[in-house]
Scaffold this motif. Structure first.
Motif, PDB file in Angstrom:
ATOM      1  N   TYR A 608      -2.349   2.210 -34.787  1.00 13.46           N
ATOM      2  CA  TYR A 608      -3.529   3.057 -34.666  1.00 13.46           C
ATOM      3  C   TYR A 608      -3.182   4.524 -34.949  1.00 13.46           C
ATOM      4  O   TYR A 608      -3.964   5.263 -35.544  1.00 13.46           O
ATOM      5  CB  TYR A 608      -4.146   2.919 -33.266  1.00 13.46           C
ATOM      6  N   GLU A 609      -1.998   4.930 -34.501  1.00 14.94           N
ATOM      7  CA  GLU A 609      -1.608   6.321 -34.716  1.00 14.94           C
ATOM      8  C   GLU A 609      -1.315   6.611 -36.197  1.00 14.94           C
ATOM      9  O   GLU A 609      -1.531   7.713 -36.684  1.00 14.94           O
ATOM     10  CB  GLU A 609      -0.380   6.661 -33.868  1.00 14.94           C
ATOM     11  N   LEU A 610      -0.837   5.577 -36.922  1.00 12.45           N
ATOM     12  CA  LEU A 610      -0.532   5.768 -38.345  1.00 12.45           C
ATOM     13  C   LEU A 610      -1.776   5.724 -39.213  1.00 12.45           C
ATOM     14  O   LEU A 610      -1.787   6.268 -40.312  1.00 12.45           O
ATOM     15  CB  LEU A 610       0.452   4.687 -38.825  1.00 12.45           C
ATOM     16  N   ARG A 611      -2.810   5.052 -38.758  1.00 10.67           N
ATOM     17  CA  ARG A 611      -3.998   4.898 -39.601  1.00 10.67           C
ATOM     18  C   ARG A 611      -4.651   6.266 -39.871  1.00 10.67           C
ATOM     19  O   ARG A 611      -5.128   6.514 -40.987  1.00 10.67           O
ATOM     20  CB  ARG A 611      -4.978   3.936 -38.942  1.00 10.67           C
ATOM     21  N   SER A 612      -4.719   7.105 -38.872  1.00 13.53           N
ATOM     22  CA  SER A 612      -5.412   8.397 -39.060  1.00 13.53           C
ATOM     23  C   SER A 612      -4.743   9.260 -40.123  1.00 13.53           C
ATOM     24  O   SER A 612      -5.404   9.709 -41.079  1.00 13.53           O
ATOM     25  CB  SER A 612      -5.476   9.149 -37.714  1.00 13.53           C
ATOM     26  N   PRO A 613      -3.417   9.541 -40.032  1.00  7.09           N
ATOM     27  CA  PRO A 613      -2.816  10.368 -41.119  1.00  7.09           C
ATOM     28  C   PRO A 613      -2.837   9.652 -42.455  1.00  7.09           C
ATOM     29  O   PRO A 613      -2.974  10.284 -43.500  1.00  7.09           O
ATOM     30  CB  PRO A 613      -1.385  10.604 -40.635  1.00  7.09           C
ATOM     31  N   LEU A 614      -2.741   8.302 -42.442  1.00  2.75           N
ATOM     32  CA  LEU A 614      -2.779   7.580 -43.710  1.00  2.75           C
ATOM     33  C   LEU A 614      -4.148   7.703 -44.360  1.00  2.75           C
ATOM     34  O   LEU A 614      -4.250   7.835 -45.589  1.00  2.75           O
ATOM     35  CB  LEU A 614      -2.421   6.109 -43.472  1.00  2.75           C
ATOM     36  N   THR A 615      -5.155   7.697 -43.553  1.00  2.00           N
ATOM     37  CA  THR A 615      -6.511   7.866 -44.090  1.00  2.00           C
ATOM     38  C   THR A 615      -6.649   9.258 -44.734  1.00  2.00           C
ATOM     39  O   THR A 615      -7.268   9.406 -45.798  1.00  2.00           O
ATOM     40  CB  THR A 615      -7.564   7.686 -42.975  1.00  2.00           C
ATOM     41  N   THR A 621      -5.483  12.295 -51.694  1.00  2.00           N
ATOM     42  CA  THR A 621      -4.975  11.781 -52.984  1.00  2.00           C
ATOM     43  C   THR A 621      -6.116  11.469 -53.917  1.00  2.00           C
ATOM     44  O   THR A 621      -6.055  11.706 -55.131  1.00  2.00           O
ATOM     45  CB  THR A 621      -4.113  10.540 -52.747  1.00  2.00           C
ATOM     46  N   GLN A 622      -7.200  10.899 -53.365  1.00  2.00           N
ATOM     47  CA  GLN A 622      -8.377  10.622 -54.197  1.00  2.00           C
ATOM     48  C   GLN A 622      -8.980  11.934 -54.732  1.00  2.00           C
ATOM     49  O   GLN A 622      -9.428  12.004 -55.887  1.00  2.00           O
ATOM     50  CB  GLN A 622      -9.413   9.833 -53.382  1.00  2.00           C
ATOM     51  N   LEU A 623      -8.982  12.986 -53.895  1.00  2.00           N
ATOM     52  CA  LEU A 623      -9.492  14.280 -54.363  1.00  2.00           C
ATOM     53  C   LEU A 623      -8.639  14.812 -55.514  1.00  2.00           C
ATOM     54  O   LEU A 623      -9.145  15.326 -56.518  1.00  2.00           O
ATOM     55  CB  LEU A 623      -9.524  15.282 -53.209  1.00  2.00           C
ATOM     56  N   LEU A 624      -7.314  14.675 -55.355  1.00  2.00           N
ATOM     57  CA  LEU A 624      -6.436  15.137 -56.425  1.00  2.00           C
ATOM     58  C   LEU A 624      -6.617  14.305 -57.691  1.00  2.00           C
ATOM     59  O   LEU A 624      -6.648  14.828 -58.800  1.00  2.00           O
ATOM     60  CB  LEU A 624      -4.972  15.066 -55.978  1.00  2.00           C
ATOM     61  N   LEU A 651      -1.815   0.808 -45.963  1.00  2.00           N
ATOM     62  CA  LEU A 651      -3.036   0.550 -45.165  1.00  2.00           C
ATOM     63  C   LEU A 651      -3.247  -0.943 -44.962  1.00  2.00           C
ATOM     64  O   LEU A 651      -3.658  -1.382 -43.880  1.00  2.00           O
ATOM     65  CB  LEU A 651      -4.234   1.183 -45.889  1.00  2.00           C
ATOM     66  N   VAL A 652      -2.957  -1.744 -45.992  1.00  2.00           N
ATOM     67  CA  VAL A 652      -3.091  -3.192 -45.835  1.00  2.00           C
ATOM     68  C   VAL A 652      -2.148  -3.702 -44.763  1.00  2.00           C
ATOM     69  O   VAL A 652      -2.510  -4.545 -43.917  1.00  2.00           O
ATOM     70  CB  VAL A 652      -2.845  -3.889 -47.185  1.00  2.00           C
ATOM     71  N   ILE A 653      -0.880  -3.202 -44.792  1.00  2.00           N
ATOM     72  CA  ILE A 653       0.089  -3.640 -43.785  1.00  2.00           C
ATOM     73  C   ILE A 653      -0.382  -3.267 -42.382  1.00  2.00           C
ATOM     74  O   ILE A 653      -0.325  -4.058 -41.436  1.00  2.00           O
ATOM     75  CB  ILE A 653       1.469  -3.029 -44.092  1.00  2.00           C
ATOM     76  N   ILE A 654      -0.851  -2.032 -42.250  1.00  2.00           N
ATOM     77  CA  ILE A 654      -1.324  -1.588 -40.928  1.00  2.00           C
ATOM     78  C   ILE A 654      -2.518  -2.425 -40.473  1.00  2.00           C
ATOM     79  O   ILE A 654      -2.621  -2.835 -39.297  1.00  2.00           O
ATOM     80  CB  ILE A 654      -1.667  -0.088 -40.969  1.00  2.00           C
ATOM     81  N   ASN A 655      -3.451  -2.684 -41.377  1.00  2.00           N
ATOM     82  CA  ASN A 655      -4.619  -3.517 -41.012  1.00  2.00           C
ATOM     83  C   ASN A 655      -4.188  -4.931 -40.602  1.00  2.00           C
ATOM     84  O   ASN A 655      -4.735  -5.519 -39.659  1.00  2.00           O
ATOM     85  CB  ASN A 655      -5.591  -3.582 -42.176  1.00  2.00           C
ATOM     86  N   ASP A 656      -3.186  -5.457 -41.334  1.00  2.00           N
ATOM     87  CA  ASP A 656      -2.700  -6.791 -40.962  1.00  2.00           C
ATOM     88  C   ASP A 656      -2.079  -6.782 -39.573  1.00  2.00           C
ATOM     89  O   ASP A 656      -2.291  -7.709 -38.767  1.00  2.00           O
ATOM     90  CB  ASP A 656      -1.671  -7.275 -41.985  1.00  2.00           C
ATOM     91  N   ILE A 657      -1.297  -5.741 -39.320  1.00  2.00           N
ATOM     92  CA  ILE A 657      -0.684  -5.653 -37.985  1.00  2.00           C
ATOM     93  C   ILE A 657      -1.759  -5.556 -36.904  1.00  2.00           C
ATOM     94  O   ILE A 657      -1.690  -6.203 -35.845  1.00  2.00           O
ATOM     95  CB  ILE A 657       0.282  -4.450 -37.950  1.00  2.00           C
ATOM     96  N   LEU A 658      -2.783  -4.746 -37.142  1.00  2.00           N
ATOM     97  CA  LEU A 658      -3.865  -4.622 -36.152  1.00  2.00           C
ATOM     98  C   LEU A 658      -4.611  -5.935 -35.971  1.00  2.00           C
ATOM     99  O   LEU A 658      -5.000  -6.304 -34.856  1.00  2.00           O
ATOM    100  CB  LEU A 658      -4.816  -3.506 -36.589  1.00  2.00           C
ATOM    101  N   ASP A 659      -4.834  -6.654 -37.089  1.00  2.00           N
ATOM    102  CA  ASP A 659      -5.528  -7.939 -36.971  1.00  2.00           C
ATOM    103  C   ASP A 659      -4.709  -8.948 -36.160  1.00  2.00           C
ATOM    104  O   ASP A 659      -5.248  -9.668 -35.304  1.00  2.00           O
ATOM    105  CB  ASP A 659      -5.808  -8.514 -38.367  1.00  2.00           C
TER     106      ASP A 659
END
Length: 841
Positions: A608-615, A621-624, A651-659
């Motif tokens: 959960y703590e990694l999702r926020s900075p990753l977002t 990156t999308q803006l750039l 993000l996929v790895i983090i989502n998998d871990i959360l799931d």
């Protein structure tokens, strides 16, 4: 003219007399002879007044004729004299008839006064009537009961006015019965009153006697009808005159009358002829045995005991069904024969003697026991003779006084109870001899060779002693409790472990006392309750196992095992060392579980703590990449793309871990909806198209057009397909193809992804669904090993299953089977439809 009138008057008087006595009136013309009168008991009495009046009138006329014309009427005078004599005789007979019974005759001639003749004391209950009492006869109310008096007055009035005849029975006030009869005769009115008290009494007695006889006959007939045996009566001619209900049922007739009228016989002609021959011997009825005959009764052949006896006016008979008795007798005989055969097969020697002490039966074992000749036994020797024969053959033990011993043996014939004895034969055998008195007298000897049993008993006792010594030398405590709950055996180790003295154990204490003594060293109550229930419990006896912790730290493993005949074996084993090891392992396992729990908590928190900075990284990156903040050169654009791809993979790895964390916690719930299968597969392919192009891989879709829709969590299904295709891309080489297949059956939806990669050996395929298991197998694929684990978890949440088919060099195929579940609304409609169909059926 005067003479004619006198003649007519005389004729009228004679006619009145004739009518009074109830005879036909004769012709009384001039010159006719008067008939002589006769009276019967069935005729009415002649009224005395009418007779006397007629005679007086007749005598006067005759006298006048005689005086005036004597010479002319001489012949008529003689005739009238003869008639007068006849009337005088009739008068006498009428008086006799009136006096024969108590009766009163009252006559009326026109409007003249009533003439009363007869016993007027009838109305005065035998008392002497006073003067003028004859007239008081007609005062019916003075001597009849009011109702009868009123009725007879009305009837007399109707008789006198209209000539209406009547007959009635009256009751006097004294209770006597009076018969009243009124009729009109030849212009006169006649009333006859006759006492019928005695007649009615006799008739009533006869009627009561007749009713008693009739009731007796009816009761007898009912009793005979209730008898289940056929009963019949014959008349003098031998034909059936009466049969009971059982007879009717036996000959299968419809009614009693039909059986009698048709003469349906229960017995055939030979049987009836046999009964006739027995009857011809003229033996007394009590000495005639019942004839046992065969007959058809109610359609079946039965055996009957028939008895037929001659009586006045005919014969009576009864047939008793003895078929069951014959069957029982035959069964008894067969049973006796079977018993004889059974006794002959017994190993126990059996000999039966009658009251005269003669042998009447012996089996083969008896003959073999004493090795006796069959001819000697068939001669029915005496019991004493057999003993003498055995002593002479030296087959009996030697006795100093054989005669006294023999008398003691034969004394059993006078005993009322069985007399057991032991005989020790010279050849070393031991016999248990039981002399059982017979009910009809005599004895039955049972010779039981117990030599082998005594030898086995000795061996058993020796074996028990060896077992006891063996158990006593064991180091493990052992105790045996009997069915009564008392201690029957305890070895030295048991006494030492619980510090019990030898004297208390020898006293066979109860299990309660043993538990109280042992509880000092092991104070826990629950194990001892289980042990006590195992020893003396009333429920089903089953083995138990428990642990006893002693105060010094020793741990004993206790086992209670049920033994035959209600006994219970208690064994104790010192498991202190194994318990200590088990405790250490348990503590280590608890520590590992806590560590795993801390790991999961840490991973969940860090994810959960990694999702926020990753977002934020993905957003910037999308803006750039969109160059909204300025143009990028080629190298910057390349770096930006690498950042986007790495951030997406992270993000996929983090989502998998959360799931996975949510699945482990049980908080992940499926959001089921009706989704189109083909559209879901195409949506999952959108996320993998770039990787397919980069890896130079082709995709083959094998999805039927009519695949339809399913009720699943569409997001999780897309995630499953994405993970499977990502895994297939990672293990495929350039130029190969990946096949996505969808098949639907009646109850399942199968989605499978097949690649043409190197495949996996069985030892690796067995662990590919485990978490954090990652194998490169010589490829560039790298991962944390959560893809297939997530796939299996999501499929199992849907109630499905995952299968893997992989062989080295043949590629890999992963198939996911989803059970087809109907939405709640569809299920409700289906249940309603099924209920409608069942109601229609």
């Amino acid at each position: 003219m005067a003479v004619d009138r006198a003649a007519r008057r005389t004729a009228g008087a004679g006619a009145l007399f004739i009518a009074a006595v109830g005879l036909p009136a004769p012709s009384l013309a001039a010159g006719a002879d008067l008939p002589s009168w006769g009276f019967g008991s069935h005729m009415h009495n002649v009224a005395a007044a009418a007779i006397f009046g007629g005679l007086v009138a007749f005598a006067t006329i005759v006298a006048l004729l005689y005086l005036s014309e004597r010479s002319r009427w001489t012949r008529r005078e003689r005739e009238q004299a003869a008639a007068l004599d006849a009337l005088s005789g009739a008068h006498d007979r009428a008086e006799m008839l009136l006096a024969a019974e108590r009766q009163i005759i009252v006559t009326w001639d026109g409007r003249s006064e009533a003439v009363v003749e007869g016993d007027v004391g009838l109305a005065f209950d035998g008392a002497r009537p006073a003067s003028g009492s004859a007239r008081r006869i007609l005062a019916f109310g003075s001597w009849l009961v009011p109702a009868d008096a009123e009725a007879v007055e009305t009837a007399v009035e109707a008789l006198r006015v209209r000539g209406t005849s009547f007959r009635a029975t009256l009751r006097s006030q004294s209770g006597r019965s009076i018969e009243a009869q009124g009729q009109a005769v030849a212009g006169r009115v006649l009333l006859r009153l006759r006492e019928t008290t005695e007649d009615r009494r006799q008739i009533s007695e006869l009627r009561e006697t007749l009713e008693d006889a009739r009731r007796g006959l009816s009761a007898l007939a009912g009793l005979l009808d209730a008898i289940p045996q056929p009963v019949w009566r014959r008349n003098r001619e031998g034909s059936l005159a009466w049969v009971n209900t059982a007879y009717v049922a036996a000959v299968e007739a419809t009614t009693r009358e039909g059986a009698i009228q048709d003469g349906i016989e229960l017995l055939d002609r030979p049987a009836r002829e046999m009964i006739a021959r027995e009857d011809a011997q003229r033996r007394p009825a009590g000495q005639r045995p019942a004839l046992r005959l065969s007959a058809v009764v109610a359609g079946g052949r039965r055996i009957l005991d028939v008895t037929e006896t001659a009586l006045e006016g005919g014969r009576v008979g009864i047939a008793v069904d003895v078929s069951e008795l014959e069957s029982v007798r035959a069964d008894l005989q067969r049973q006796m024969d079977a018993n004889v055969r059974t006794l002959d097969q017994l190993p126990t020697a059996v000999a039966m003697f009658d009251a005269g002490q003669r042998l009447i039966f012996h089996n083969a074992a008896y003959r073999q026991l004493w090795d006796l000749d069959q001819g000697f036994l068939d001669a029915r020797p005496l019991d004493g003779e057999i003993l003498d024969h055995l002593r002479a053959a030296r087959k009996l033990e030697e006795h100093a006084d054989f005669r006294s011993w023999k008398q003691g043996v034969l004394a059993a014939y006078r005993s009322a109870e069985a007399n057991p004895a032991w005989w020790y034969l010279p050849d070393g055998r031991t016999l248990r001899v039981l002399a059982e008195p017979n009910p009809q007298g005599g004895l039955t000897y049972l010779f039981d060779d117990v030599s082998d049993r005594m030898k086995l008993e000795s061996q058993y006792n020796a074996l028990m002693r060896v077992q006891a010594e063996t158990l006593d030398t064991l180091k493990e405590p052992v105790a045996v409790f009997g069915a009564d709950g008392r201690l029957t055996f305890a070895n030295r180790a048991f006494a030492a472990a619980w510090r019990l003295d030898h004297e208390s154990l020898e006293a066979r204490p109860h299990v309660e006392a043993v538990i109280e003594a042992c509880r000092v060293l092991a104070p826990a109550d629950e194990p001892w309750l289980d042990i006590r229930d195992a020893v003396v419990g009333l429920e089903s006896r089953t083995g138990i196992a428990c642990k006893l912790e002693m105060v010094d730290g020793t741990v004993l493993d206790c086992t209670a095992q049920p033994l035959p005949e209600g006994a219970t074996l208690i064994t104790l084993i010192d498991v202190t060392a194994s318990v200590n090891v088990e405790r250490a392992l348990t503590e280590k396992n608890d520590a590992l579980e806590k560590a795993a729990q801390l790991r999961d908590t840490f991973v969940h928190h860090v994810s959960y703590e990694l999702r926020s900075p990753l977002t934020n990284i993905i957003g910037f990156t999308q803006l750039l990449g969109d160059e909204t903040v300025g143009a990028l050169n080629a190298r910057q654009r390349e770096y930006s793309d690498h950042i986007m791809r790495s951030s997406g993979a992270l993000l996929v790895i983090i989502n998998d871990i959360l799931d996975l964390a949510s699945i482990d916690a049980g908080s992940l719930e499926l959001q089921r909806e009706t989704v189109d299968v083909q559209a879901t597969i195409e949506a999952a392919l959108l996320g993998i198209e770039d990787r397919l192009a980069e890896s130079d891989l082709s995709l083959v879709l094998d999805v039927p057009d009519d695949i339809g829709s399913v009720f699943v969590d569409g997001k999780r299904v897309r995630q499953i397909l994405f993970n499977l295709m990502s895994n297939a891309v990672g293990f495929s080489s350039a130029g190969q193809s990946i096949t996505v297949q969808a098949r639907r059956t009646a109850g399942d939806l199968v989605l499978s992804v097949r690649d043409q990669g190197r495949g996996m050996p069985p030892e690796i395929a067995a662990h590919v669904f485990d978490r954090f298991e990652s194998h490169t197998l010589g490829t560039r694929h790298r991962g944390v090993g959560l893809g297939l684990s997530i796939v299996r978890s999501f499929v199992e949440l849907h109630g499905g299953r995952v299968s893997l088919d992989s062989r080295p060099g043949a590629g890999t195929c992963v198939s996911c089977t989803f059970p087809i579940v109907l939405p709640a609304s569809h299920a409700a409609r289906d249940l309603e439809s099924e209920a409608t169909e069942e109601a229609a059926e």
